[in-house]
Design a protein around this motif. Structure first.
Motif, PDB file in Angstrom:
ATOM      1  N   THR A 137       0.827  -1.199   0.000  1.00 30.70           N
ATOM      2  CA  THR A 137       0.000   0.000   0.000  1.00 30.70           C
ATOM      3  C   THR A 137       0.864   1.253   0.000  1.00 30.70           C
ATOM      4  OG1 THR A 137      -1.768  -1.137   1.203  1.00 30.70           O
ATOM      5  CG2 THR A 137      -1.795   1.274   1.260  1.00 30.70           C
ATOM      6  N   VAL A 138       1.946   1.235   0.776  1.00 32.69           N
ATOM      7  CA  VAL A 138       2.857   2.380   0.828  1.00 32.69           C
ATOM      8  C   VAL A 138       3.507   2.596  -0.535  1.00 32.69           C
ATOM      9  CG1 VAL A 138       4.924   3.345   1.908  1.00 32.69           C
ATOM     10  CG2 VAL A 138       3.291   2.060   3.287  1.00 32.69           C
ATOM     11  N   ILE A 139       3.938   1.504  -1.167  1.00 33.05           N
ATOM     12  CA  ILE A 139       4.552   1.603  -2.491  1.00 33.05           C
ATOM     13  C   ILE A 139       3.562   2.162  -3.501  1.00 33.05           C
ATOM     14  CG2 ILE A 139       5.419   0.251  -4.449  1.00 33.05           C
ATOM     15  CD1 ILE A 139       6.725  -1.624  -2.392  1.00 33.05           C
ATOM     16  N   ARG A 140       2.364   1.623  -3.480  1.00 36.52           N
ATOM     17  CA  ARG A 140       1.334   2.067  -4.437  1.00 36.52           C
ATOM     18  C   ARG A 140       1.019   3.552  -4.259  1.00 36.52           C
ATOM     19  NH1 ARG A 140      -3.211  -0.697  -6.844  1.00 36.52           N
ATOM     20  NH2 ARG A 140      -4.919   0.715  -7.213  1.00 36.52           N
ATOM     21  N   ASN A 141       0.838   3.971  -3.002  1.00 37.40           N
ATOM     22  CA  ASN A 141       0.512   5.372  -2.741  1.00 37.40           C
ATOM     23  C   ASN A 141       1.628   6.307  -3.191  1.00 37.40           C
ATOM     24  OD1 ASN A 141      -1.951   4.634  -1.650  1.00 37.40           O
ATOM     25  ND2 ASN A 141      -1.265   4.740   0.476  1.00 37.40           N
ATOM     26  N   ASN A 142       2.867   5.903  -2.959  1.00 42.15           N
ATOM     27  CA  ASN A 142       3.996   6.730  -3.374  1.00 42.15           C
ATOM     28  C   ASN A 142       4.109   6.788  -4.885  1.00 42.15           C
ATOM     29  OD1 ASN A 142       6.053   7.890  -1.215  1.00 42.15           O
ATOM     30  ND2 ASN A 142       5.138   6.044  -0.349  1.00 42.15           N
ATOM     31  N   LEU A 143       3.794   5.675  -5.566  1.00 46.91           N
ATOM     32  CA  LEU A 143       3.844   5.685  -7.031  1.00 46.91           C
ATOM     33  C   LEU A 143       2.768   6.602  -7.589  1.00 46.91           C
ATOM     34  CD1 LEU A 143       5.047   4.699  -9.663  1.00 46.91           C
ATOM     35  CD2 LEU A 143       3.523   2.713  -9.562  1.00 46.91           C
ATOM     36  N   VAL A 144       1.566   6.559  -7.007  1.00 47.57           N
ATOM     37  CA  VAL A 144       0.507   7.471  -7.435  1.00 47.57           C
ATOM     38  C   VAL A 144       0.958   8.915  -7.252  1.00 47.57           C
ATOM     39  CG1 VAL A 144      -1.808   8.340  -6.906  1.00 47.57           C
ATOM     40  CG2 VAL A 144      -1.407   5.880  -7.070  1.00 47.57           C
ATOM     41  N   ASN A 145       1.542   9.222  -6.083  1.00 43.61           N
ATOM     42  CA  ASN A 145       2.028  10.582  -5.834  1.00 43.61           C
ATOM     43  C   ASN A 145       3.090  10.983  -6.849  1.00 43.61           C
ATOM     44  OD1 ASN A 145       0.369  10.897  -3.601  1.00 43.61           O
ATOM     45  ND2 ASN A 145       1.932  10.238  -2.141  1.00 43.61           N
TER      46      ASN A 145
END
Length: 291
Positions: A145-153
């Motif tokens: 989830t952290v990886i996904r959120n950072n990629l979206v950002n």
């Protein structure tokens, strides 16, 4: 240097890794979106044969089926993301996420392909990237989830900093300049002179300097040295060849000159790179075994 991937690619549609461009790559294409962020160095990346100049803070995406290749000017360190559409939710669904990358369509379209970040924005982007790499390495609870959120950002950040296509792409080099660059790239390990190159492309020395400066950012002598150092770096990280042999193969007349030039361009001695590669491979492999 080996490239270590931390793949969720088959299961979740994302793969990413830090890598090093130390040599040029031939034209190829993929069935996924590729996103590249440049940490250090510079080079020219061709997407559908359109050249883009990359340096620190450059973010370039390559869409499905787009032909691409790159030419390295300075050794480039970068992070490379390979993303499939299923990694992102359908924005039409009510899942709390309204972000859908606009470039998950077949073909290149007419949208911009490159973002260029300033110093402050580059630092912010790199914080996101290093956080993703850290999370993937340690795999703590909810790391995906952290990886996904950072990629979206990161992708939103990229969209806000896109450069217009006309400003991002380099002008197509003249046919004779292409000949000059190809000759230098192919023969950089040999004893070549500016006169040799001028004879190939029918330029005067002053015009060759001007043309190379406009397209590659430096004149003949500096460009030749950079290509020799790139070639030396490639041998250092992919072979166990003795350093004095690498110096001879990359066009340096003696070991002392090689060491001085390498230190000037890279910032460290060739022996440090060799030691760093060995240590890095051992450390990263140990971490991978614990995952």
């Amino acid at each position: 240097m080996k490239t270590y991937h931390f793949p969720d690619f088959v299961k979740g549609g994302l793969e990413f890794a830090m890598q090093l461009y130390s040599h040029d790559e031939e034209e190829h294409l993929h069935d996924y979106v590729e996103l590249v962020y440049i940490f250090t160095g510079s080079g020219i990346h061709y997407v559908d044969r359109i050249p883009y100049h990359l340096q620190r803070g450059s973010m370039l995406y390559i869409n499905f089926g787009q032909l691409h290749r790159y030419t390295v000017i300075d050794n480039m360190s970068y992070v490379n993301f390979k993303i499939k559409p299923e990694y992102f939710p359908d924005s039409s669904k009510d899942d709390g996420c309204d972000f859908q990358p606009p470039f998950f369509t077949q073909g290149s379209g007419k949208q911009s392909q490159m973002a260029q970040l300033n110093e402050k924005d580059s630092e912010m982007a790199e914080q996101m990237i290093f956080k993703m790499l850290e999370e993937k390495m340690h795999q703590k609870e909810h790391y995906k989830t952290v990886i996904r959120n950072n990629l979206v950002n990161l992708l939103v950040f990229m969209q806000r900093n896109f450069v217009e296509q006309a400003d991002a792409a380099l002008p197509e080099p003249p046919k004779n300049l292409k000949k000059a660059i190809a000759y230098i790239d192919s023969h950089c390990g040999e004893k070549i002179t500016q006169e040799d190159v001028c004879a190939i492309c029918y330029y005067s020395p002053s015009y060759l300097y001007k043309a190379l400066k406009q397209y590659c950012g430096c004149g003949f002598s500096e460009y030749l040295m950079k290509k020799r150092v790139n070639k030396a770096m490639h041998y250092l990280i992919t072979t166990e060849m003795p350093i004095h042999e690498i110096a001879a193969l990359t066009g340096f007349s003696n070991k002392t000159h090689f060491y001085e030039t390498f230190k000037k361009h890279i910032g460290v001695q060739p022996s440090f790179i060799r030691e760093y590669v060995v240590k890095t491979e051992h450390i990263v492999q140990s971490m991978l075994e614990k995952l």
